[in-house]
Design a protein around this motif. Sequence first.
Motif, PDB file in Angstrom:
ATOM      1  N   PRO A  24       0.803  -1.213   0.000  1.00 10.74           N
ATOM      2  CA  PRO A  24       0.000   0.000   0.000  1.00 10.74           C
ATOM      3  C   PRO A  24       0.848   1.281   0.000  1.00 10.74           C
ATOM      4  O   PRO A  24       0.347   2.353  -0.310  1.00 10.74           O
ATOM      5  N   TRP A  25       2.121   1.157   0.306  1.00  8.72           N
ATOM      6  CA  TRP A  25       3.005   2.318   0.345  1.00  8.72           C
ATOM      7  C   TRP A  25       3.570   2.648  -1.040  1.00  8.72           C
ATOM      8  O   TRP A  25       3.536   3.782  -1.477  1.00  8.72           O
ATOM      9  N   CYS A  26       4.069   1.621  -1.762  1.00  7.81           N
ATOM     10  CA  CYS A  26       4.748   1.895  -3.034  1.00  7.81           C
ATOM     11  C   CYS A  26       4.110   1.202  -4.239  1.00  7.81           C
ATOM     12  O   CYS A  26       4.484   1.484  -5.373  1.00  7.81           O
ATOM     13  N   GLY A  27       3.191   0.247  -4.020  1.00  2.87           N
ATOM     14  CA  GLY A  27       2.524  -0.427  -5.125  1.00  2.87           C
ATOM     15  C   GLY A  27       3.233  -1.658  -5.650  1.00  2.87           C
ATOM     16  O   GLY A  27       2.783  -2.276  -6.611  1.00  2.87           O
ATOM     17  N   TYR A  28       4.334  -2.072  -5.045  1.00  2.00           N
ATOM     18  CA  TYR A  28       5.094  -3.238  -5.483  1.00  2.00           C
ATOM     19  C   TYR A  28       4.281  -4.518  -5.243  1.00  2.00           C
ATOM     20  O   TYR A  28       3.648  -4.673  -4.206  1.00  2.00           O
ATOM     21  N   VAL A  47       4.291  -8.651   7.253  1.00  7.27           N
ATOM     22  CA  VAL A  47       4.270  -8.531   5.792  1.00  7.27           C
ATOM     23  C   VAL A  47       5.317  -7.492   5.414  1.00  7.27           C
ATOM     24  O   VAL A  47       5.303  -6.369   5.936  1.00  7.27           O
ATOM     25  N   PHE A  48       6.217  -7.875   4.522  1.00  6.63           N
ATOM     26  CA  PHE A  48       7.276  -6.975   4.066  1.00  6.63           C
ATOM     27  C   PHE A  48       7.129  -6.700   2.579  1.00  6.63           C
ATOM     28  O   PHE A  48       6.613  -7.528   1.831  1.00  6.63           O
ATOM     29  N   PRO A  67       2.685  -1.852   8.105  1.00  5.21           N
ATOM     30  CA  PRO A  67       1.831  -1.788   9.297  1.00  5.21           C
ATOM     31  C   PRO A  67       0.386  -2.231   9.024  1.00  5.21           C
ATOM     32  O   PRO A  67      -0.544  -1.427   8.997  1.00  5.21           O
ATOM     33  N   VAL A  68       0.231  -3.545   8.804  1.00  7.02           N
ATOM     34  CA  VAL A  68      -1.091  -4.137   8.586  1.00  7.02           C
ATOM     35  C   VAL A  68      -1.178  -5.448   9.361  1.00  7.02           C
ATOM     36  O   VAL A  68      -0.163  -6.065   9.655  1.00  7.02           O
TER      37      VAL A  68
END
Length: 84
Positions: A24-28, A47-48, A67-68
């Motif tokens: 959700p941070w970078c779309g990877y 989750v990394f 952070p999920v």
Amino acid sequence: MEAQRSKSKGFTGTSTPLQLTECPWCGYALSGGQDCRYDEPHQRFLVFCGDPECSFTAKQAPGEGIPVVTVDTQVYRLLPAFVR
């Protein structure tokens, strides 16, 4: 829970606690077998992100990851302020 039984050995079966398809941070794009690990001391899944430039890689956020929480028992145990 099948995912908990295979927690530290990777997730090679059809069950995985990873409910996200991308960071959700970078779309990877995320992969359950590579991007999800079980943290035994805290009894939770981490989750990394696999993108080395992201802030939520295993190297840059080793004890937290993205952070999920994606497993029901963890959602209820940690009492989140926001559920999507």
